[in-house]
Design an enzyme around this catalytic site. Structure first.
Site, mmCIF file in Angstrom:
data_model
loop_
_atom_site.group_PDB
_atom_site.id
_atom_site.type_symbol
_atom_site.label_atom_id
_atom_site.label_comp_id
_atom_site.label_asym_id
_atom_site.label_seq_id
_atom_site.Cartn_x
_atom_site.Cartn_y
_atom_site.Cartn_z
ATOM 1 N N ALA A 201 -9.399 39.053 -95.441
ATOM 2 C CA ALA A 201 -9.720 37.989 -94.481
ATOM 3 C C ALA A 201 -9.220 38.379 -93.094
ATOM 4 O O ALA A 201 -8.229 39.100 -92.941
ATOM 5 C CB ALA A 201 -9.074 36.678 -94.931
ATOM 6 N N SER A 202 -9.919 37.899 -92.079
ATOM 7 C CA SER A 202 -9.639 38.322 -90.705
ATOM 8 C C SER A 202 -8.237 37.957 -90.234
ATOM 9 O O SER A 202 -7.716 38.566 -89.302
ATOM 10 C CB SER A 202 -10.681 37.731 -89.750
ATOM 11 O OG SER A 202 -10.697 36.321 -89.843
ATOM 12 N N ARG A 203 -7.595 36.986 -90.896
ATOM 13 C CA ARG A 203 -6.220 36.628 -90.495
ATOM 14 C C ARG A 203 -5.198 37.637 -91.002
ATOM 15 O O ARG A 203 -4.034 37.606 -90.597
ATOM 16 C CB ARG A 203 -5.872 35.230 -91.005
ATOM 17 C CG ARG A 203 -5.940 35.075 -92.517
ATOM 18 C CD ARG A 203 -5.718 33.619 -92.914
ATOM 19 N NE ARG A 203 -5.840 33.420 -94.356
ATOM 20 C CZ ARG A 203 -6.975 33.214 -95.000
ATOM 21 N NH1 ARG A 203 -8.112 33.186 -94.313
ATOM 22 N NH2 ARG A 203 -7.000 33.029 -96.305
ATOM 23 N N TYR A 204 -5.618 38.539 -91.907
ATOM 24 C CA TYR A 204 -4.686 39.498 -92.495
ATOM 25 C C TYR A 204 -4.822 40.917 -91.929
ATOM 26 O O TYR A 204 -3.982 41.762 -92.202
ATOM 27 C CB TYR A 204 -4.871 39.570 -94.012
ATOM 28 C CG TYR A 204 -4.604 38.266 -94.729
ATOM 29 C CD1 TYR A 204 -3.396 37.590 -94.552
ATOM 30 C CD2 TYR A 204 -5.556 37.712 -95.576
ATOM 31 C CE1 TYR A 204 -3.153 36.389 -95.202
ATOM 32 C CE2 TYR A 204 -5.320 36.518 -96.234
ATOM 33 C CZ TYR A 204 -4.117 35.860 -96.044
ATOM 34 O OH TYR A 204 -3.865 34.677 -96.687
ATOM 35 N N ILE A 205 -5.869 41.206 -91.225
ATOM 36 C CA ILE A 205 -6.101 42.571 -90.725
ATOM 37 C C ILE A 205 -6.051 42.599 -89.206
ATOM 38 O O ILE A 205 -6.251 41.573 -88.546
ATOM 39 C CB ILE A 205 -7.443 43.133 -91.240
ATOM 40 C CG1 ILE A 205 -8.605 42.227 -90.867
ATOM 41 C CG2 ILE A 205 -7.383 43.365 -92.738
ATOM 42 C CD1 ILE A 205 -9.968 42.756 -91.294
#
Length: 541
Positions: A116-120
């Site tokens: 998910a974009s919040r993790y990368i």
């Protein structure tokens, strides 16, 4: 009442369905083609990709940014939602060229999706910072809501479109440009500038081998055949270490299992040990030929795929079909034009700097500032300074303007008292040398562009050698390599033959893709694909 009826009739407007279709559908089709699906010739980017890069440059401070933050900032420019931006950003990152990635960005080999974009996290690569951006040479336009400015195209000094490749589906139009090799593109650009012949062919991060005999320079009607790399580990084991472009290890294994279930190949076991590199291990039965199995893998599975390119770009606000050679030639010329524009801007800046230092030197050395002491109005001050500069105008690059005069008025007294004429002369000489060099580069712009490409190649070309081997493939006849997984039977009396007639006379082993040739007593021959049961005539010999 009559007046109201008349007024109501006047406010209604009849629009034929045909007119609605022509206007609204064409508007929608044009929007999808120009603003979503097809890349621009100048920078090789779709609008969403261009907006992502512009947004990342806006946020750039040398550190990684959360992808969710990049997506949110890009929404100022892209009106189609966060999901489309995040998907496009991951796609750019997986091409390993413009974006420096951190975290789980998925795997193009296995098809695993990114986290998910919040993790990368992501930031612009050094290559992107070097060749993609220059505010001074960028043409700007208002964003979709008019609150911000966004680039019409980015001033990219590199054939990015051919290096990354692109695929898009618009309304009544599709685009598929295959990626090419970084090093070969730069070398070919140099050949173009030297008026030498060149050839460019696709190259994929997934490796494998490719037959480009029918590539047709990327135009419609052409195709390339791409194969996996299959090696023999021992007499009963095959190893797939590279896979064709546009497939994954999962899809490849599924196609092998499916072919095995249909009896087209024989395998005992298949294991997927893929991690950083591809490693698919195929165990074969004892009675199986290695060479025949390899040919069968190419014939019946995704170990060989055929890809049809369709090179379409936006040129002068219209879709246009160009060969990859024409795209590279246009990109090379665009790079030359951008380099020339940068030099012209640099030359103008050098001249302006020389002009100001000279004005300041004249103003202080000749004590023109002393002459303005008696002045009582701004106009008097300006006129006095202009009059004091008149004897020296012939030594300047241009006549001083009112902005120069106002700038001279603002020189602080501390600057005047500490002014060093020798230092100013040294600076002027250095600027004059720089001006000579820039003028020389402008006069020899092709040599300058070649040197630029050579610098880019030396700085970023390491590790970007060709990964996909160019070969000429032999045509594999499926019937010749198919496993004989069926038995052919014939009923000579009734004239039937097939592989589900076990109560009739056995003829031979066959595969389910073989042809059956039946000779009849009248001298004619009947050829049909083998079926469960098919009629060939009552007079079969």
């Amino acid at each position: 009442m009559e007046e109201n009826t008349t007024q109501t009739k006047q406010t209604h407007k009849t629009i034929p369905v045909k007119g609605m279709y022509e206007d609204w559908f064409l508007d929608y089709a044009s929007y999808v083609i120009l603003e979503r699906a097809v890349p621009h010739l100048n920078d090789g980017l779709k609008p969403v990709q261009r907006r992502i890069l512009h947004s990342m440059k806006e946020l750039d401070d040398g550190r990684y940014n959360k992808v969710a933050n990049i997506v949110g900032n890009t929404m100022k420019y892209h009106p189609h939602g966060d999901a489309s931006i995040a998907d496009a950003l991951v796609g750019l990152g997986q091409k390993e060229l413009l974006i420096d990635c951190q975290g789980n960005w998925g795997n193009i080999l296995t098809g695993d999706s990114a986290a998910a974009s919040r993790y990368i996290e992501a930031r612009l690569s050094k290559f992107a910072l070097d060749v993609v951006f220059n505010p001074q040479t960028t043409k700007w336009r208002p964003s979709y809501d008019g609150r911000n400015k966004e680039p019409e195209t980015l001033p990219i000094k590199f054939p990015l479109l051919l290096a990354q490749g692109v695929e898009g589906i618009a309304v009544g139009l599709a685009c598929k440009i295959l990626p090419h090799n970084f090093v070969e593109l730069i070398e070919s650009s140099i050949k173009i500038l030297r008026n030498e012949p060149f050839e460019i062919f696709p190259d994929f991060l997934t490796g494998g081998s490719i037959d480009v005999s029918k590539y047709n320079q990327g135009l419609r009607g052409g195709k390339v055949r791409v194969r996996a790399k299959i090696s023999v580990q021992d007499k009963r084991t095959l190893v797939i270490s590279e896979i064709p472009f546009a497939t994954t290890t999962g899809k490849l294994i599924d196609s092998i299992i499916k072919a095995n279930e249909k009896g087209k190949i024989k395998i005992k076991k298949i294991d997927d040990n893929t991690a950083l590199n591809v490693e698919i291990i195929i165990q074969l039965p004892n009675d199986t030929s290695i060479d025949q199995t390899i040919d069968a893998l190419y014939a019946f599975t995704d170990c060989e795929v055929s890809i049809s390119p369709n090179s379409c770009v936006i040129e002068k606000d219209k879709p246009n079909f160009l060969t990859v050679n024409e795209i590279l030639e246009s990109s090379t010329q665009n790079t030359v034009d951008l380099l020339q524009l940068e030099l012209e801007i640099e030359l103008n800046e050098l001249k302006e700097r020389w002009q100001w230092i000279s004005l300041e030197k004249i103003f202080i050395e000749n004590e023109i500032y002393e002459k303005i002491k008696p002045c009582t109005t701004d106009q008097e001050i300006d006129d006095t300074i202009i009059e004091g500069l008149k004897p020296f105008i012939k030594n300047l690059m241009r006549e001083p303007n009112i902005e120069d005069i106002h700038k001279l008025r603002k020189i602080p007294i501390d600057r005047i008292s500490k002014f060093n004429s020798d230092k100013a002369n040294d600076i002027l000489l250095a600027i004059e040398d720089d001006i000579k060099q820039v003028n020389y580069d402008l006069e020899h712009i092709i040599d300058y562009a070649i040197a630029y490409f050579e610098r880019i190649l030396k700085k970023y070309g390491q590790g970007k050698e060709r990964k996909t081997e160019i070969r000429s493939f032999d045509t594999i006849e499926a019937q010749a390599v198919a496993v004989a997984n069926e038995k052919l039977y014939c009923n000579y009396k009734d004239g039937f033959a097939g592989f589900r007639m076990k109560n009739d006379e056995y003829v031979c082993d066959c595969s389910d893709i073989d042809d059956v040739i039946a000779f009849r007593s009248d001298g004619t021959v009947v050829v049909k694909k083998v079926q469960e049961k098919d009629f060939f005539g009552t007079d079969i010999i």
